[in-house]
Each structure stands twice: as C-alpha cells, then as structure tokens.
Design a protein around this motif. Structure first.
Motif, PDB file in Angstrom:
ATOM      1  N   TYR B 468      33.333  16.425 -72.637  1.00  0.00           N
ATOM      2  CA  TYR B 468      34.290  16.252 -71.527  1.00  0.00           C
ATOM      3  C   TYR B 468      34.963  14.877 -71.607  1.00  0.00           C
ATOM      4  O   TYR B 468      36.183  14.756 -71.443  1.00  0.00           O
ATOM      5  N   LEU B 469      34.143  13.857 -71.844  1.00  0.00           N
ATOM      6  CA  LEU B 469      34.697  12.496 -71.864  1.00  0.00           C
ATOM      7  C   LEU B 469      35.658  12.320 -73.049  1.00  0.00           C
ATOM      8  O   LEU B 469      36.739  11.743 -72.899  1.00  0.00           O
ATOM      9  N   ILE B 472      38.866  14.056 -72.185  1.00  0.00           N
ATOM     10  CA  ILE B 472      39.701  13.263 -71.272  1.00  0.00           C
ATOM     11  C   ILE B 472      40.447  12.176 -72.046  1.00  0.00           C
ATOM     12  O   ILE B 472      41.655  11.985 -71.871  1.00  0.00           O
ATOM     13  N   LEU B 473      39.713  11.502 -72.927  1.00  0.00           N
ATOM     14  CA  LEU B 473      40.347  10.440 -73.720  1.00  0.00           C
ATOM     15  C   LEU B 473      41.474  10.991 -74.587  1.00  0.00           C
ATOM     16  O   LEU B 473      42.562  10.416 -74.667  1.00  0.00           O
ATOM     17  N   VAL B 476      44.486  11.991 -72.394  1.00  0.00           N
ATOM     18  CA  VAL B 476      45.194  10.818 -71.864  1.00  0.00           C
ATOM     19  C   VAL B 476      45.915  10.058 -72.978  1.00  0.00           C
ATOM     20  O   VAL B 476      47.082   9.701 -72.847  1.00  0.00           O
ATOM     21  N   LEU B 477      45.224   9.846 -74.094  1.00  0.00           N
ATOM     22  CA  LEU B 477      45.799   8.992 -75.128  1.00  0.00           C
ATOM     23  C   LEU B 477      46.802   9.702 -76.034  1.00  0.00           C
ATOM     24  O   LEU B 477      47.749   9.103 -76.514  1.00  0.00           O
ATOM     25  N   PHE B 478      46.584  10.994 -76.249  1.00  0.00           N
ATOM     26  CA  PHE B 478      47.416  11.664 -77.260  1.00  0.00           C
ATOM     27  C   PHE B 478      48.427  12.656 -76.701  1.00  0.00           C
ATOM     28  O   PHE B 478      49.178  13.260 -77.465  1.00  0.00           O
TER      29      PHE B 478
END
Lengths: 329, 491
Positions: B468-469, B472-473, B476-478
């Motif tokens: 999950y983490l 999320i990264l 958000v980042l890509f």
C-alpha cells in the motif's frame, strides 16, 4: 462485524491521509525547485505589471524597467505577467487574474500593455462571448484562482503537467533560456558551450513566418469584439490603479507584413483607443532593426534589455511631462 | 455570467470526495431508499459535466421504459413491433441529431460542392452550421446502446420489462458505467438493483483495489504515453520514421490502458457498492488471431454488435457473412465518432478480419504442405506481430483528426531516415514508458484484467502494508498531472 468495520474505516482513513500527506509533501518539495516556466508569475502580488502575450513575456525585463524608472513616482517593483503560447489574450479571465495580482490599495502602479493583433483574436470556431470565455477558462490563468502564494500548491495541482518525482531529481534546463523570479523569460544567444548563429536566427525567422501563415490557414481567426471590449475594460480598471501604456513590440518585417494583412488599421485603432482613454501608445512597429528578435517574433536577451530601457525612458518622460502639466495646472 | 463546470471525472479531485460520500450514505440507507440515492448520485455525476443534457438522458429513459411496458402488454405482433421501432428510431434519432448531424451535413455539402452545388448557401462550411452549437452529450453512444438492448430484449421476450421506473432509470444512469461503459445488459444489471446488499468488507476491499489499479493505469501509464503520442500526432510532418512508429505503438497501448482503466475503476466502484459489472477487456494483447482479438477487446460493445446487428443481418436479411462483418465494423467505427477517420478505422478492422477468415484454408493448406504445425512458436509469434502491427497502424486513423493527417503520418512513418526517438526531450520519461508498458503486460498475463486484487490475497500484513505504501508513493510521484479526460468520454 462492527469492530471489523471500524478497523477497516480506520485503515482506509490512514491510507487516505497518507496519500494526501505524501502528495502535499512532494508538491511542496517540487516548489523548492524549478517548477515550470511561468511558476514565478503566480507567487506574489505586485503593483506594476507587464501584460500581453509571448512577445511581452520575452521583451520586458522588469529589473531594467525598475532600474531606469528609479526615482520616478510610481509603485514598484514590476512583474512580467505576460504569457507564452497565447495563454493571455485580453478577456474577462485575464482581467480577473490581473486584478488579483495587484494589491488592493495600489494607486500609483505602471501597467505596460503589449498589443498586437494576436491579443484580440479568437478562433473562428469561437463565435459567442460565452465560447471565448469558456476557451479562456481552459488556459492556465482560467484554471487558477490563487495567483499570489509561495509555495503555490494550486499551480502544482492544476498547471504542472508532469510528475512530482521531477522535484526530487534536478530539473533539466534549456540552455538558451533563463526564467527570472520577476516573470521575465530571457532568451540568450550566448551561453557557455552554446552559441546561436545568425544562420539559426535567419532560419527560425523564416520558419515563424511560414508557421504563422500555415496556422492562419488551419485555424482561421477573427478580430473579436469580445476581446476589444474587455481590453477597454482592462484599461479602465487599471487606470484606477495607476498609469497605463500601450506598447507595440518590434518584430520581424515578415511577421509585421502578415499582421498588416490581417488587420491593416491596427495602429490607427490603437491610437484612437489611446486618445479616447487619455493614455499613451508607444508604437515600435518599425524598430526591428534596433531591437532584433531571435525567431521573428520574440526579442532576445540583449534586445529585450535595450528595448525595456527605451520603453522605460519613454514612460519616465511621459510621467515627468504630466507632472509638469499638473504642476502648471 | 458564464460559470465554471465541475470536472466530475474518475481522475478528478471532485470524484475523490463524491465517491466516499455516495458509498457511506448508500450503506447507511435502508434498502428501499438506496435506488433513489444512487439515481440521485448518478444524475448529479452526469449533470456536473453538462446539466442541460440530463434532459436527454431522462427522455431516453422515459421512452424505453414506456415502450418496454407497451411491448409487454400488447399481444398483437404488429403493435409490439411499432413500439420497438418507436424505441429504435427515438434513440437512434437522438444519437443522430446530437452526434452525427454535423458530420452528415458537412459530408453531404462536401459531396455537393464536388458537383458544384452549394446547397447550404455559401460561406465556409464551419461558419454555416447552426448545428455546430449542438453539444455532444457525454456517453450518449453508451447509454443509447444500453437502452436499445433493453427494448430489443423485451421485444424478443428474453426479459420482462421493469415496472419500477426508478430502478429502470438507475439501470440507464448508473454512474460508474454511465459515460463509458461497459454497456450492460438489462438481464445482468437490473436484477442486481433488486437484491439486498449488506456490507461485505472483502468485496469492498476487492473493489477498492480494482479502482486503485485503474487509477494506476490511467494516471501513471496511459497519461504518460499520451505525452509522447500528443507530441508526434500534433505535427507528423515534423518527424520521420522511428518516432512516428513509436508514437503509433504508444497510442495503441495508451488507448488500451486508458479505456481499460476507466472500465476497471467502473467495475471497482460498482463492486464497492455491491454490484457486478461485466468485464470489458480480457488480456486483449494476448490474442492468437484477429477474431480472438475482438473477443477480448471492448467485449460489451462487440457482444452488442454481434447480438443486435450481426446475427439479425445473417438471420433476418440472409446477408453474406463478409458483407455482414464489414457492416458491423463500419458501425463499430461510426459508433466511436462522427468522423471519416473512425469509419476508415472500422472498415480496416473489418477487412483484416475478412482477410483472416477468407484466407484461412489457403494459409493452412500452404503450411500443411510445408510441414509447419499451427502450434509452431515462431509461426505464432509472426502471426501475432503481423496482426498487432496491422491493428496499430489502423489506430493511426482512430487518433488522427482527419484522413489526410493519418495518411501523412503513415507516409512519414515509413520514411525511415530518423532514429531520434526522444521527441519530448525527456529520456527518463521515454524509458519509464517502455518499462511501464512491459510491467502492466506481465501483470495482465498472470492476473488478467479482472483478478488484480489476487496479488494481495493471502499475503502477510507486512507485505500488504508495504505494498500500500509503495503504491501511494508510486501514484503520487509518477502520476502525470495532466487531468486528462478518458479517451472514451468523447464517444
């Protein structure tokens, strides 16, 4: 079941918060680096503005304007609030943005309004004022509501068209252009390891003329009454905030010929508007030999600085003349 | 004073607020009020994009509800047929008026002009049409086909008409699939609105994971490919050879990921609410033939065309199969958009299918004589590649604004004199695009389009939370922050 549900909702809330938190963190992180060409135009209010399209975006160096006008009676500093890629033709959207850029209590600002037929044109597909407004609403200025925050996360959300990981790694910069915090985009002919030759310039100027001709055939445009109407309203609104100057920026002869073909009486009409509104029209249409463009339409660094100096001097003279007249009155 | 519209897209911030509110209130409400809440939410969802056009959706709903009941009540075949035609003409009439009138008028004028007749009274074509002001209602092709299938099924007595107007209206307007499908059949979706739905956490989790996967496909993959595609398609004369080839390749993947992302989010959202929508894609790139491709791609539309057009053309009109296939694919193309480019795309796809079926005995005969088995992996790969490249090339017409643009693109694509492919001047993005395309294909190979949540089932909490983490990264980042519409919204 109730306990399970509560745990599930809690987990979802944690994940949602994690998502929002991560997004906000990396958005903020991005704003600490180079965000986008126009980002600096959305970070602070300023009492004096340069307005118009891409020609004004390249042509006016606010630092030069402020330096020449040092000592003149006006509220400083200048900011270049003109945009590339036809983001800012005159209209309701642009005026709304301009008024938000200027501090409410401003009364002594200077507003340089770049004018060219492009500032008043609209695609033939846009017939009614509503059509044009809707079109303008999709520009960067139309999407934004906050023009003065640093960091401006709304800009990142609505106008930054890439991925946030770009904020972690160094951004690639175009060698020839420098984006200044005061909104000016400087196009340099010389940089370390990079020189733009006269042959490049000649080629680009030719390309621009061909490109404009092609574009006019593919997307035919007309002079829009809506834009003229809002141009007039923009002048009226800005006159409450200070002095307004209309400026026609020099361009390549080929581009000028195209514009004359589209709107032969342009300068006459700008003159009459200026007289009607009691403002000055500084017409540099025939000064392309003095102020050279790099691509037929946009002034390069040295020309832009010289041009900004010239315009600032003309403005200073106007201000001084008016001060004398007011004194004598 | 003009107003600014809300952009209620799945990939908008507005939807992130809208959906949880809808879900929570849905589960809080007693069963008997839920249809009303979902209908309200669905109408709001639609009106957020263009409020006035809800009237059209409502008119279509009323027409088919009324015709359905009448076809059931009346016994005389002629009367029943009259109501069927009323439904068909009413729906297709609206579709024609809102989607095809301008296209029809401009095409007719072009033909007339060719013969020297100016039947619209001079001036440029675009300026002449008051019709140019007609708004294209979002999702009109989808809901028109959905309501039509209901009327035809009632006429064929394959289903009973619905008496509950609200539930029927919900069938037409159900927000997860309202604007871009899957085109649901009444016998699948309507009974689901009757059943009582309780909170089932496993089902909700499944739905959320599907939605998350859909968002990944859209925001991280499809929109990223779109940057390259937009650059090369904007001006094909500025490029030659390889970049155009990659552009067409990327567009094939972009449209697949974009549309399947929409469907995956729709299926996930419906699942969270307790409803099952049909799969619209079944690993389409793992096809073995052209026929197989069309069984895997946009399944709900292809089944619709098969059941309501292809079969009647054969059985009722006794039409030749080749002609029927070409008509079906002509309609498939035209359904996608009122432009000759879509017609050409549809016909090319039909032609490909006809060639495959028509040359099958000959091809198999040659292979038999050469002693090459149909299961030969090299042969299978060559077949796959040929079909894939043919489909990719046909999609150039799908993406281009006009035929000349498409032809210029194809001509320049085959003028191999440039190997400079980094046309967006961002090599990281280019490499990332290739990696993501490959990654998604690997995941689809193992889990198909509809079993993505299985990746997490039975895993330890540490793995799941780590996943999950990381997810999320990645999101958000890509994500490519373009806030683009889904491609199929325009249809």
């Amino acid at each position: 079941m109730r306990r399970e549900l509560a745990i599930f909702v809690f987990k979802i809330a944690i994940l949602a918060l994690g998502l929002v938190g991560t997004y906000l963190f990396f958005s903020w992180n991005l704003t600490r680096t180079f965000v986008a060409d126009d980002y600096s135009k959305f970070t602070h209010q300023t009492p004096s503005l340069v307005l118009g399209l891409s020609r004004a975006h390249y042509a006016f160096d606010p630092a030069t304007l402020d330096s020449v006008l040092e000592g003149a009676n006006y509220e400083r500093p200048f900011q270049n609030f003109a945009f590339e890629k036809s983001q800012s033709p005159y209209g309701e959207v642009y005026l709304g943005a301009i008024l938000k850029k200027i501090p409410e209590n401003t009364s002594g600002g200077i507003f340089i309004m770049g004018v060219s037929p492009g500032s008043f044109s609209a695609s033939n597909r846009l017939v009614t004022p509503e059509d044009i407004f809707e079109f303008d609403s999709k520009t960067m200025l139309g999407k934004m509501s906050d023009y003065n925050s640093d960091p401006n996360l709304e800009f990142v959300r609505k106008c930054f068209g890439r991925s946030l990981y770009k904020g972690i790694f160094p951004q690639e910069h175009r060698i020839s252009t420098v984006f200044h915090d005061n909104g000016w985009e400087e196009f340099r002919l010389y940089a370390p390891g990079y020189t733009i030759s006269q042959a490049d310039i000649d080629f680009w100027q030719e390309e621009t003329v061909t490109g404009y001709t092609k574009l006019a055939a593919v997307i035919p445009e007309h002079v829009s009454d809506y834009r003229l109407e809002w141009f007039s309203r923009t002048i009226d609104s800005l006159q409450h905030k200070g002095r307004v100057f209309l400026v026609r920026i020099p361009m390549h002869r080929g581009v000028l010929a195209l514009e004359d073909g589209v709107w032969p009486s342009f300068d006459r009409e700008m003159d009459s508007i200026a007289r009607l509104k009691h403002i000055t029209y500084l017409n540099y249409r025939n000064r392309s030999e003095d102020f050279e463009t790099y691509d037929g339409s946009h002034l390069h660094s040295e020309s832009a600085k010289a041009f900004s100096r010239d315009v600032a001097r003309a403005i200073r003279d106007q201000i001084e003349q008016r001060a004398v007249v007011e004194y004598l009155d | 004073m003009p107003y600014k519209r809300i952009r209620m897209l799945f990939n908008s911030f507005e939807f992130l607020f809208f959906f949880p509110i809808v879900v929570v209130i849905f589960y809080v409400l007693p069963h008997r009020y839920r249809w009303f809440w979902l209908l309200l939410a669905s109408y709001y969802f639609y009106m957020a994009m263009e409020p006035a056009l809800i009237l059209l959706l409502f008119a279509s709903t009323c027409l088919d509800y009324f015709c359905g009941l009448q076809m059931h009540r009346k016994k005389a075949p002629a009367v029943r047929k009259r109501y069927l035609w009323m439904s068909i003409l009413g729906n297709l009439g609206m579709l024609f008026f809102f989607k095809y009138l301008v296209f029809f008028t401009s095409s007719s004028q072009a033909i007339m002009e060719f013969f020297g007749i100016d039947w619209l009274g001079g001036g440029s074509r675009e300026e002449n049409y008051v019709f140019n002001k007609i708004l294209l209602p979002v999702g009109i092709s989808f809901y028109t086909f959905q309501t039509l299938s209901y009327s035809i099924d009632v006429y064929r007595r394959e289903i009973e008409p619905v008496r509950h107007f609200g539930r029927y209206a919900l069938y037409v307007a159900f927000f997860p699939q309202l604007v871009a499908g899957p085109i649901e059949r009444a016998n699948r979706l309507l009974p689901q609105f009757e059943k009582r739905i309780s909170v089932d956490l496993d089902r909700i989790k499944w739905g959320i994971v599907m939605m998350a996967w859909g968002f990944f496909l859209k925001l991280v993959v499809a929109d990223r490919l779109g940057v390259y595609v937009d650059t090369v398609f904007l001006d094909p004369s500025a490029h030659k050879g390889l970049p155009l080839f990659i552009g067409s390749l990327f567009f094939a993947f972009q449209i697949y990921f974009d549309f399947s992302a929409y469907c995956t989010i729709a299926i996930g959202a419906a699942k969270v609410l307790g409803y099952d929508l049909m799969q619209n894609f079944n690993r389409p790139l793992f096809f073995t033939s052209v026929r197989d491709f069309w069984r895997r791609w946009h399944i709900s539309l292809m089944l619709w065309l098969k059941d309501y057009l292809y079969k009647p053309l054969l059985s009722k009109f006794g039409m030749n199969k080749i002609l029927a296939v070409l008509i079906v694919f002509f309609c498939n193309g035209l359904w996608h958009g009122a432009n000759w480019t879509f017609v050409v795309w549809g016909l090319l796809c039909g032609l490909l299918l006809v060639i495959e079926v028509g040359t099958q005995p000959l091809r198999h005969g040659i292979l038999k004589r050469m002693g090459i088995s149909l299961a030969n992996p090299v042969l299978r790969f060559v077949t796959w590649l040929t079909i894939f490249l043919s489909i990719t090339t046909s999609l150039i017409f799908f993406r281009s604004p006009n035929i000349f643009h498409a032809l210029l693109y194809i001509r320049n694509m085959f003028s191999v004199n440039s190997t400079f492919i980094n046309v967006t001047y961002d090599s990281t993005e280019l490499v990332l695009s290739f990696i993501l395309v490959l990654l998604v294909q690997v995941i689809h190979y193992y889990k198909g389009n509809d079993r993505i949540p299985e990746l997490l089932i039975g895993r330890s909490p540490v793995f799941r939370w780590g996943f999950y983490l990381a997810f999320i990264l990645v999101i958000v980042l890509f994500s490519v922050n373009r806030q683009n519409n889904f491609i199929y919204f325009q249809f």
